[in-house]
Motif scaffolding. Structure first.
Motif, short mmCIF file in Angstrom:
data_model
loop_
_atom_site.label_atom_id
_atom_site.label_comp_id
_atom_site.label_asym_id
_atom_site.label_seq_id
_atom_site.Cartn_x
_atom_site.Cartn_y
_atom_site.Cartn_z
N MET A 1 -21.72 50.78 102.22
CA MET A 1 -22.91 50.19 102.85
C MET A 1 -23.87 51.28 103.33
SD MET A 1 -21.48 46.78 104.77
CE MET A 1 -19.90 47.42 105.37
N ARG A 2 -23.31 52.34 103.90
CA ARG A 2 -24.17 53.46 104.34
C ARG A 2 -24.91 54.08 103.17
NH1 ARG A 2 -20.13 56.75 108.44
NH2 ARG A 2 -19.93 55.12 110.02
N ALA A 3 -24.29 54.04 102.00
CA ALA A 3 -24.94 54.59 100.80
C ALA A 3 -26.02 53.65 100.26
CB ALA A 3 -23.89 54.84 99.72
N GLY A 4 -26.09 52.43 100.80
CA GLY A 4 -27.16 51.52 100.42
C GLY A 4 -26.74 50.33 99.57
N ILE A 5 -25.44 50.18 99.33
CA ILE A 5 -24.98 49.02 98.55
C ILE A 5 -24.91 47.81 99.49
CG2 ILE A 5 -23.11 48.06 97.15
CD1 ILE A 5 -22.42 50.91 96.29
N PRO A 6 -25.56 46.70 99.12
CA PRO A 6 -25.59 45.53 100.01
C PRO A 6 -24.19 44.96 100.26
CG PRO A 6 -27.26 45.35 98.29
CD PRO A 6 -26.38 46.50 97.91
N ALA A 7 -23.92 44.59 101.51
CA ALA A 7 -22.61 44.07 101.89
C ALA A 7 -22.15 42.90 101.02
CB ALA A 7 -22.60 43.69 103.36
N PRO A 8 -23.03 41.94 100.64
CA PRO A 8 -22.56 40.84 99.79
C PRO A 8 -22.13 41.27 98.39
CG PRO A 8 -24.63 40.27 100.87
CD PRO A 8 -24.43 41.74 101.07
N GLN A 9 -22.46 42.52 98.00
CA GLN A 9 -22.10 43.03 96.68
C GLN A 9 -20.87 43.94 96.73
OE1 GLN A 9 -26.81 42.83 95.61
NE2 GLN A 9 -25.75 44.68 94.92
N ILE A 10 -20.15 43.85 97.86
CA ILE A 10 -18.94 44.65 98.04
C ILE A 10 -17.75 43.71 98.20
CG2 ILE A 10 -17.73 46.34 99.50
CD1 ILE A 10 -20.54 47.33 100.37
N GLY A 11 -16.76 43.82 97.31
CA GLY A 11 -15.53 43.06 97.43
C GLY A 11 -14.44 43.94 98.02
N ILE A 12 -13.56 43.33 98.80
CA ILE A 12 -12.45 44.07 99.42
C ILE A 12 -11.15 43.35 99.11
CG2 ILE A 12 -11.46 44.96 101.57
CD1 ILE A 12 -14.30 45.02 102.72
N SER A 13 -10.18 44.07 98.60
CA SER A 13 -8.89 43.47 98.29
C SER A 13 -8.25 42.87 99.54
CB SER A 13 -7.94 44.51 97.70
OG SER A 13 -6.62 43.99 97.63
N PRO A 14 -7.71 41.65 99.42
CA PRO A 14 -7.01 41.06 100.55
C PRO A 14 -5.55 41.52 100.65
CG PRO A 14 -7.07 39.48 98.75
CD PRO A 14 -7.82 40.71 98.27
N TYR A 15 -5.13 42.37 99.73
CA TYR A 15 -3.71 42.74 99.65
C TYR A 15 -3.45 44.13 100.24
CZ TYR A 15 -3.80 38.83 96.45
OH TYR A 15 -4.00 37.59 95.90
N SER A 16 -2.20 44.34 100.63
CA SER A 16 -1.73 45.61 101.16
C SER A 16 -0.57 46.11 100.30
CB SER A 16 -1.24 45.43 102.60
OG SER A 16 -0.32 46.44 102.97
N THR A 17 -0.58 47.40 99.99
CA THR A 17 0.53 47.97 99.23
C THR A 17 1.84 47.89 100.00
OG1 THR A 17 -0.22 50.12 100.03
CG2 THR A 17 -0.80 49.54 97.77
N VAL A 18 1.76 47.93 101.33
CA VAL A 18 2.98 47.88 102.15
C VAL A 18 3.44 46.44 102.38
CG1 VAL A 18 3.97 48.43 104.41
CG2 VAL A 18 2.46 50.08 103.28
N LEU A 19 2.52 45.59 102.83
CA LEU A 19 2.90 44.21 103.16
C LEU A 19 3.23 43.39 101.92
CD1 LEU A 19 0.27 43.37 105.93
CD2 LEU A 19 2.58 44.31 106.19
N HIS A 20 2.64 43.75 100.79
CA HIS A 20 2.88 43.02 99.54
C HIS A 20 3.54 43.94 98.51
CE1 HIS A 20 -0.78 41.13 101.44
NE2 HIS A 20 0.07 40.11 101.40
N HIS A 21 4.50 44.76 98.97
CA HIS A 21 5.02 45.76 98.03
C HIS A 21 5.98 45.16 97.00
CE1 HIS A 21 8.59 46.60 100.65
NE2 HIS A 21 9.13 46.99 99.52
N GLN A 22 6.22 43.86 97.07
CA GLN A 22 6.89 43.23 95.93
C GLN A 22 5.94 43.13 94.73
OE1 GLN A 22 5.76 41.76 98.60
NE2 GLN A 22 5.16 39.63 98.28
N ASP A 23 4.64 43.26 94.98
CA ASP A 23 3.64 43.19 93.92
C ASP A 23 2.93 44.52 93.65
OD1 ASP A 23 3.84 40.37 93.37
OD2 ASP A 23 2.86 40.01 95.28
N TYR A 24 3.05 45.44 94.61
CA TYR A 24 2.37 46.74 94.49
C TYR A 24 3.32 47.85 94.92
CZ TYR A 24 -1.90 43.91 94.40
OH TYR A 24 -2.86 42.99 94.07
N PHE A 25 3.14 49.03 94.33
CA PHE A 25 3.91 50.20 94.75
C PHE A 25 3.35 50.73 96.07
CE2 PHE A 25 4.23 50.40 90.02
CZ PHE A 25 5.59 50.26 89.91
N SER A 26 4.23 51.19 96.94
CA SER A 26 3.81 51.81 98.20
C SER A 26 4.59 53.10 98.42
CB SER A 26 4.03 50.88 99.39
OG SER A 26 3.84 51.59 100.60
N PHE A 27 3.87 54.20 98.44
CA PHE A 27 4.48 55.52 98.66
C PHE A 27 5.18 55.55 100.02
CE2 PHE A 27 4.49 60.05 99.70
CZ PHE A 27 4.85 60.62 98.49
#
Length: 254
Positions: A208-234
């Motif tokens: 956003m600081r770089a100028g990309i509008p907030a509505p054009q930014i998606g954020i993953s709802p998942y966590s590598t730790v909390l959902h590590h049955q689906d994702y690797f977590s170091f």
């Protein structure tokens, strides 16, 4: 929670761009055994090279991406950015940018934050690997600046995705690391006597600081730790685990 055990997930923020291939892999659908079960695509892990090659083949095939059109780098938690003019394996870069069609940029992660950017105006893309060091170094903002300088990108034309990584409640750090983050991206947990860092919010703010509008930014709802049955977590798996891959590129329309 991921319902299906698919090889990858497509960020919804990119749904309306048919020529754009953008995805982040899960840990499902590969051939590796524990602790790399099963879709480990990390070249620099102690999994067998044959397994990693087959996992990468499966992932690229499912995305209809030619492995010969893929660009990647050995990542070093720094702020160097490579302008990719031909596919291949590079070294020492944590962000890749290109405006070449059929050049698919990739970063590998297992708690660090993958960030994908699509410039819908100039038809350019970026893939960024931001751990805490890359985040503190403002690699995301530097990458948007590089897109502007190299390709004439207007941030208002960009769509971006902050991918699956470690969640704030799981990312404990000491005062020496916490001191490098803005107050808004950290909190102190008195019980644990540790600071907790929000990497997703920190990198989304840089977009956003770089100028990309907030509505054009998606954020993953998942966590590598909390959902590590689906994702690797170091962190959750004590360093002995696989890697996911985040990929972005434009397929030529002819």
């Amino acid at each position: 929670m991921i319902v299906s055990e698919s090889l990858y997930r497509i960020p919804p923020v990119f749904d309306s761009f048919p020529n754009l291939i953008a995805a982040e892999s899960t840990r499902h659908g590969g051939v590796s055994s524990a602790p790399f079960a099963s879709l480990n695509v990390g070249i620099n892990t102690t999994d067998t090279p044959e397994n990693v090659a087959e996992n990468r083949r499966r992932l690229f095939s499912s995305l209809q991406v030619d492995p010969q059109q893929v660009a990647s780098s050995y990542q070093v938690h720094d702020d160097r950015i490579l302008t990719v003019t031909q596919p291949g394996r590079f070294e020492g870069y944590d962000a890749l940018i290109t405006n070449q069609p059929n050049h698919f940029l990739t970063v590998t992660v297992a708690d660090c934050t993958p960030i994908l950017i699509y410039d819908a105006g100039q038809q350019a893309v970026a893939a960024i690997h931001a751990g805490w060091r890359g985040t503190v170094a403002r690699l995301v903002q530097k990458t948007v600046k590089a897109l502007q300088e190299q390709f004439g990108t207007q941030p208002a034309d960009c769509f971006a995705y902050v991918g699956t990584c470690i969640d704030q409640d799981s990312f404990e750090v000491g005062p020496e690391v916490a001191g490098q983050f803005d107050e808004v991206h950290k909190r102190f947990d008195a019980d644990r006597q540790k600071f907790l860092i929000d990497l997703k919010a920190a990198n989304a703010d840089q977009l956003m600081r770089a100028g990309i509008p907030a509505p054009q930014i998606g954020i993953s709802p998942y966590s590598t730790v909390l959902h590590h049955q689906d994702y690797f977590s170091f962190r959750a798996e004590n360093g002995n685990t696989g890697r996911m891959l985040a990929l972005i590129g434009l397929r030529s329309s002819h």
